[in-house]
Design an enzyme around this catalytic site. Structure first.
Site, PDB file in Angstrom:
ATOM      1  N   GLY A  31       0.854  -1.257  -0.082  1.00 48.69           N
ATOM      2  CA  GLY A  31      -0.185  -0.096  -0.099  1.00 48.69           C
ATOM      3  C   GLY A  31       0.915   1.340   0.063  1.00 48.69           C
ATOM      4  N   GLY A  36       5.915   4.882  -8.448  1.00 54.61           N
ATOM      5  CA  GLY A  36       6.797   3.464  -8.592  1.00 54.61           C
ATOM      6  C   GLY A  36       5.898   2.110  -8.910  1.00 54.61           C
ATOM      7  N   HIS A  37       5.109   2.187  -7.963  1.00 54.19           N
ATOM      8  CA  HIS A  37       4.134   1.105  -7.978  1.00 54.19           C
ATOM      9  C   HIS A  37       3.130   1.373  -9.477  1.00 54.19           C
ATOM     10  CE1 HIS A  37       4.530   1.656  -3.508  1.00 54.19           C
ATOM     11  NE2 HIS A  37       4.662   0.329  -3.574  1.00 54.19           N
ATOM     12  N   GLN A  61       7.716  -9.044   8.066  1.00 52.35           N
ATOM     13  CA  GLN A  61       8.777  -8.523   7.668  1.00 52.35           C
ATOM     14  C   GLN A  61       9.312  -7.331   8.332  1.00 52.35           C
ATOM     15  OE1 GLN A  61       6.904  -7.844   3.593  1.00 52.35           O
ATOM     16  NE2 GLN A  61       8.346  -6.109   3.329  1.00 52.35           N
ATOM     17  N   LYS A 149      14.142  -0.868  -6.843  1.00 50.96           N
ATOM     18  CA  LYS A 149      14.514  -0.148  -5.660  1.00 50.96           C
ATOM     19  C   LYS A 149      14.847  -0.998  -4.523  1.00 50.96           C
ATOM     20  CE  LYS A 149      13.321   2.498  -2.029  1.00 50.96           C
ATOM     21  NZ  LYS A 149      12.077   1.873  -1.334  1.00 50.96           N
ATOM     22  N   ASP A 150      14.022  -2.050  -4.563  1.00 49.91           N
ATOM     23  CA  ASP A 150      14.565  -2.948  -3.378  1.00 49.91           C
ATOM     24  C   ASP A 150      15.213  -4.022  -4.087  1.00 49.91           C
ATOM     25  OD1 ASP A 150      13.105  -1.938  -1.156  1.00 49.91           O
ATOM     26  OD2 ASP A 150      11.288  -2.086  -2.370  1.00 49.91           O
ATOM     27  N   GLN A 153      15.853  -7.229  -2.199  1.00 53.53           N
ATOM     28  CA  GLN A 153      14.687  -8.354  -1.934  1.00 53.53           C
ATOM     29  C   GLN A 153      14.400  -8.895  -3.539  1.00 53.53           C
ATOM     30  OE1 GLN A 153      10.496  -6.597  -0.568  1.00 53.53           O
ATOM     31  NE2 GLN A 153      10.191  -5.999  -2.621  1.00 53.53           N
ATOM     32  N   SER A 185       9.590   6.234  -2.957  1.00 55.38           N
ATOM     33  CA  SER A 185       9.466   5.252  -1.849  1.00 55.38           C
ATOM     34  C   SER A 185       8.256   5.743  -0.790  1.00 55.38           C
ATOM     35  CB  SER A 185      10.687   5.107  -0.917  1.00 55.38           C
ATOM     36  OG  SER A 185      10.259   4.729   0.410  1.00 55.38           O
TER      37      SER A 185
END
Lengths: 282, 282
Positions: A31, A36-37, A61, A149-150, A153, A185
């Site tokens: 959310g 970016g999303h 997490q 970006k991550d 991950q 972010s």
């Protein structure tokens, strides 16, 4: 767009799409959606018949409870953004729906999950693997979209997908930046105006350091970045690691790996807010 | 029938079937196939467009290495049986293919996975969850078929599927027995002629005990079974538990649960071979 809260309902809908031979893209999110999303959703919509976006602030997490508590929550605005970008299903389950039992599974992919964010946030990537493996089990997507970006991950999720033999294609998507270069972010909304003004120095200095590659050795580039960023009032480097872009093992010379990436985490401001970013040297 | 050893190849084949809207049934096995397995395959072939049978002697579910070593291996005969019964794909991967990394995941579903076989074979059901979750990830089946002979195994797998939100329908299939009543098991081939002659007493005595239900209390039925079986030369009860048929928690009266099942493990012969069986009282 359908908004769904229950796994059963999600699977019934997806079962119909799958029986009709439709391909399914998944964009997992927590959310607090931003451009970016949106870029991940656009890519999924372009490449799949059906796009599922999950909105789930995954507690397992977060090693730091206060980080979880202050994480921005904007469900209504999130759904509006997803609808606008052509999402088929927004999946926003409760914590009880996702974790009917405590998740005791341990995922372990050293060094990929044990260095950098793995070292700074113990248990973080285990929680990521727990939730992502669950989302993959619910949705059985053809493609899953994650922001670069991550960076770490994505590397950890790739290891998990290979390890478990999951039939999902992991699609890394480029970092979306503000005009000043700051990586988008969800946590940026927690920055004060002043913090927001100094944060772009992180990427600016990392870009400068690319001019030192490959003429200067790895440790010189490393020290350049750390010293320059620490010299900015209000910024403090937590770590800057120059690593193999696939395994994330440290490299000590540019020849050591086929791809070499610098990954950084910087404390910004008084609270402070942790900002992460990376740059590819090779 | 196609015989496939690699996960990638399996997923390519299944992707084509899925794109054509075909349903997929999975029958997980450890090989050494017998009529019991054949009945699972027949059921899957009847209920799905495509049937995948996995043959994989999963090392992580064997707590006892000697049990793993002496487990019968009959791959050629297995493939012949599967082809005869209309299997679409026999999937027989290597250990390295399934476990490219050590599987560190811990699954914990007490009491279902901690009683009976879970107590006698520490780690057994964790290994079962590891391999079954992997097979489900490879195949993404609509239906998966398991023999009720391993009653507790099905209960544990149901817990895992609910917990992880997997979109697979678990289909329990009735125990297949020899004419004398002995439950078909791959381990039966390890019995000597004499042992094979006495083993049917296990199910015979359990059936007799049903005549005591519901007039006699649970502990009387329990003791009847244990004493009668122990009185047979060459048989020794390891445990006999009368449990809730869903959770597998012990029951102390017949009213305590909606379904009540007696689960038994008996040592047979000198080696000895462990034989498991169960009976439904309610």
């Amino acid at each position: 767009m359908k908004t769904v809260k229950r796994i059963n309902e999600l699977q019934t809908l997806l079962g119909e799409f799958r029986a009709a031979g439709k391909t399914i893209g998944l964009v997992p999110t927590m959310g607090a959606l931003h451009e970016g999303h949106a870029s991940l959703v656009d890519r999924s919509v372009a490449e799949n018949d059906v796009t599922v976006v999950s909105i789930f602030l995954n507690p397992t997490q977060f090693n730091d409870k206060s980080d979880l508590e202050r994480y921005p929550r904007t469900l209504e605005a999130d759904c509006a953004l997803l609808e606008k970008h052509g999402t088929t299903i927004a999946f926003a389950p409760s914590v009880e729906e996702v974790y009917p039992e405590p998740d005791t599974r341990v995922f372990s992919y050293p060094p990929t999950d044990s260095v950098m964010e793995g070292a700074m946030r113990p248990g973080h990537f285990n929680g990521v693997c727990q939730i992502v493996s669950k989302l993959f089990a619910y949705v059985e997507p053809d493609n899953a979209y994650f922001g670069e970006k991550d960076y770490q991950q994505i590397a950890v999720i790739r290891r998990m997908v290979d390890d478990l033999g999951m039939g999902v294609n992991i699609v890394p998507c480029p970092v979306i930046r503000e005009e000043n270069g700051l990586a988008r972010s969800s946590r940026n909304t927690l920055l004060t105006k002043d913090e927001h003004d100094i944060a772009p120095n992180i990427y600016r200095i990392m870009k400068e350091s690319k001019e030192l590659y490959p003429a200067h050795p790895v440790d010189v580039v490393h020290d350049y970045v750390v010293e320059k960023i620490n010299a900015v009032d209000g910024l403090e480097v937590q770590y800057f690691s120059i690593v193999d872009g696939d395994t994330l093992a440290d490299v000590h010379s540019w020849d050591e790996a086929e791809s070499v990436v610098g990954c950084i985490t910087v404390y910004c401001g008084a609270t402070p807010i942790r900002l992460i970013d990376h740059i590819r040297y090779k």
